[in-house]
Scaffold this active site. Sequence first.
Site, PDB file in Angstrom:
ATOM      1  N   ARG A 260      42.882  32.831  20.163  1.00  0.00           N
ATOM      2  CA  ARG A 260      42.223  34.089  20.556  1.00  0.00           C
ATOM      3  C   ARG A 260      42.271  34.281  22.055  1.00  0.00           C
ATOM      4  O   ARG A 260      42.536  35.373  22.564  1.00  0.00           O
ATOM      5  CB  ARG A 260      40.751  34.041  20.137  1.00  0.00           C
ATOM      6  N   PHE A 398      45.778  39.434  13.577  1.00  0.00           N
ATOM      7  CA  PHE A 398      45.862  37.955  13.510  1.00  0.00           C
ATOM      8  C   PHE A 398      44.959  37.251  14.508  1.00  0.00           C
ATOM      9  O   PHE A 398      44.312  37.884  15.314  1.00  0.00           O
ATOM     10  CB  PHE A 398      47.305  37.435  13.496  1.00  0.00           C
ATOM     11  N   GLU A 399      44.870  35.941  14.365  1.00  0.00           N
ATOM     12  CA  GLU A 399      43.906  35.102  15.116  1.00  0.00           C
ATOM     13  C   GLU A 399      42.463  35.527  14.813  1.00  0.00           C
ATOM     14  O   GLU A 399      41.600  35.503  15.676  1.00  0.00           O
ATOM     15  CB  GLU A 399      44.157  35.158  16.630  1.00  0.00           C
ATOM     16  N   GLY A 400      42.222  35.901  13.585  1.00  0.00           N
ATOM     17  CA  GLY A 400      40.908  36.409  13.198  1.00  0.00           C
ATOM     18  C   GLY A 400      40.898  37.904  13.450  1.00  0.00           C
ATOM     19  O   GLY A 400      41.124  38.336  14.578  1.00  0.00           O
TER      20      GLY A 400
END
Lengths: 588, 257
Positions: A260, A398-400
């Site tokens: 993130r 993406f990445e949460g």
Amino acid sequence: MAAKGGSFLIEEVEANAIFTPEDFSDEQKMIAKTTEEYVMGSVMPEVPYLEKHEFDRSVKLLQEAGELGLLAADVPEEYGGLNLDKVSSALIAEKMAVAGGFSISHGAHVGIGSLPIVLFGNEKQKETYLPDLADGTRFAAYALTEPGSGSDALGAKTTARLNEAGTHYVLNGEKQWITNSAFADVFTVYAKIDGEQFSAFIVEKGYPGVSTGAEEEKMGIKSSSTRTLILSDAEVPVENLLGEAGRGHVIAFNILNIGRYKLGVGTVGSAKRALDISLKYAAERKQFKTSIANFNLIKEKFGTMSSKLYAAESAIYRTVGYFEERMSALSEEEQKDGKAIAASIAEYAIECSLGKFFGSEVLDYIVDEGVQIHGGYGFMEEYEIARMYRDSRINRIFEGTNEINRLLVPGTFVKKAFKGELPLFEKAKELQGELMTLMPEEPGGELLAQEKMLVKNAKKIALLAAGLAVQKYGKGLEAEQEVLANIADLVNLVYAMESAVLRTEKAIAVSGEEKNKQKVLYTQIFCQEAFNEIEVHAKETLVAIESGDSLRMMMSVLRKLGRHTPINVIAKKREAADRLNESLKYVV
Amino acid sequence: MNLYVLLKRTFDTEEKISISGGRIQEDGAEFIINPYDEYAVEEAIQLRDEHGGEVTVITVGSDESEKQLRTALAMGADKAVLINSEEDLDEGDQYTTAKILTQYLKDKEVDLILAGNVAIDGGSGQVGPRVAEGLGIPYVTTITDIEVNGSDVSITRDVEGDSEKISTSLPLLVTCQQGLNEPRYPSLPGIMKAKKKPLEELELDDLDLEEADVASKTKTIDIFMPPEKAAGRVLEGDLSDQVKELAGLLRSEAKVI
């Protein structure tokens, strides 16, 4: 000692206490320049081929990056790395981002691909893999997502079973959307031992039972390879268990934090590029016998784009600075201990999430306006902005997802408060006492006085909303996702506004007002517009939480905290845009 | 082999030039190694790697030039010398720079000196040849290829687009033209090492030079931007009328015939 993660919400912060892009050392600038030259000189000419999935070229480019040291920044020296400071490492990520999908290949290799081994590998694992990963002899990938488990990462179905001889784990399952899978040699794979203990494994592509599926056709970042990793009775030597059995979530969550953080940094690089090419296009494009850059509505766009970019850049590099400060304070021994490093990263989980969702949304806004400035040409693939527009979209997923990252912000605050790490509840109570006697303020006449007042009041508004929400819902707060997301937005805008103000203040202290006019404009524009948003989010939140008399009272408090004479953003944006149109690139 | 590179700090090629008060505005501008000098640095490093020896980069300038010297060190040069003339001189010309460099180099054991063909700012292309003249060694300008064999040197030089082959011998000064090589990017390990490489700083005093010894031989009378290009015009109508109109305009407006 570096500031505590999340403390910005309840403390007053001095300009000198934060890191800003004006603080880059000559050496860091040189590293940025090498990365930039590599991207512009070596990668960009290859992008049309990479977009058509010619991944042999990606491998060659990554090898060249290896020769330049661009894969070794976060690897310790004893394993063939450079162990650079975190600012240099962030600058590499920022400059690399211009390369679109290729930067995803690079980022996946050096970040989520290599870092699990850097941070959680044992001596033997580090010796075996890191030198090759640092110099580009082998490439890494990260395999967490499955068809049925995305945000719910721990719901993975892939299993691992120790064979009878006790020499190998036998893995079965499918990992989906794995970046670099066309050419990666080493995968960090998550699987549940006996269907229960969530654990991480280092899996080489040559192991029996390991294969990849067809290349996915994606909307954007086409220059990166994305396939399914298929594990069919895959035989993984027992010594390739990464970390402890059943402790895979520790690795997964820490790596996600870094992912993130780096994603946020990357959005700054892409946003600068989108702004720069849009400025150049607007200067060249003539309609009605004049450059469209001269039209006030185009100037309005440049003014908004650049002020948002300035705020995001200020906020994200402030977080980079916290990391660097914390990491360099670690003892030599701690620096070798992945858990100590991971703890430093986890400390700033809130800032990582903010950078991720704010950076990706600012970038999405900027590429969208970039296309608009390009008009019909922006819709044509021969213009770079079209690719940038498509490439940008995945960043919010993406990445949460940005939704998950928003939910994490208040969640982490509350956790920190319960653990006694942040006196959040005390401050909220203190504030509620203060509210009865609250008098609206008038800012002084000095530069940035109004913006500082807005930051101060924004903090109170955020704290008020968060405090009331905890009071009202208690443990049920988790289900109030709309309120949580609003609180995350309030917190984010506080961090971004404050970062912009402090950066500008710091720069003025060093080089004076005259040289920092543009920074002042960005700060004024951003703070005004952010505060407008804060009022909207706060109002919606209060109305959802309170009712009747207490709602009326809270609304009056909000009005007092929100009272200010707005600046003329139209005029400020024209002024900021004039300077941008002169330099034809993002300048501060 | 003792290799010396003459290096100049110049405006980044992407910078927009603006003039105010009779001076080019440097505020906030990005600076780089003069691109032609970059060819010189690269060639010197390659020759050193092939024949052994040492590469020293020299510049005449101010503290600000240290960054460009560090970049050359990061590319792989061994040593750097900054002759800081900022305090002693208000301004200088090609004579000034060449005189200072000659003074520095005259008691050094020099095999090969490499310089850029021209600097992209002043564009005179004089400093290299003047230094060679001062040292009493031969020079070859605008080279696109060089091979050293013992003390024999074979060179290809660019002559307005044609090539000329030259045989000469060391000691020698050459100026480098585009096409000689592809300068490398400084690698990250190179950048880390550059911190620790020697960078010597000298002033005119250290070279036994007085201000008067190096005073400019030229005077800059005015600096101005090229006139803005007027928009083109498309002639219309019958072809023979267009030709007539064009000829008329060339005579009356452009005054070229």
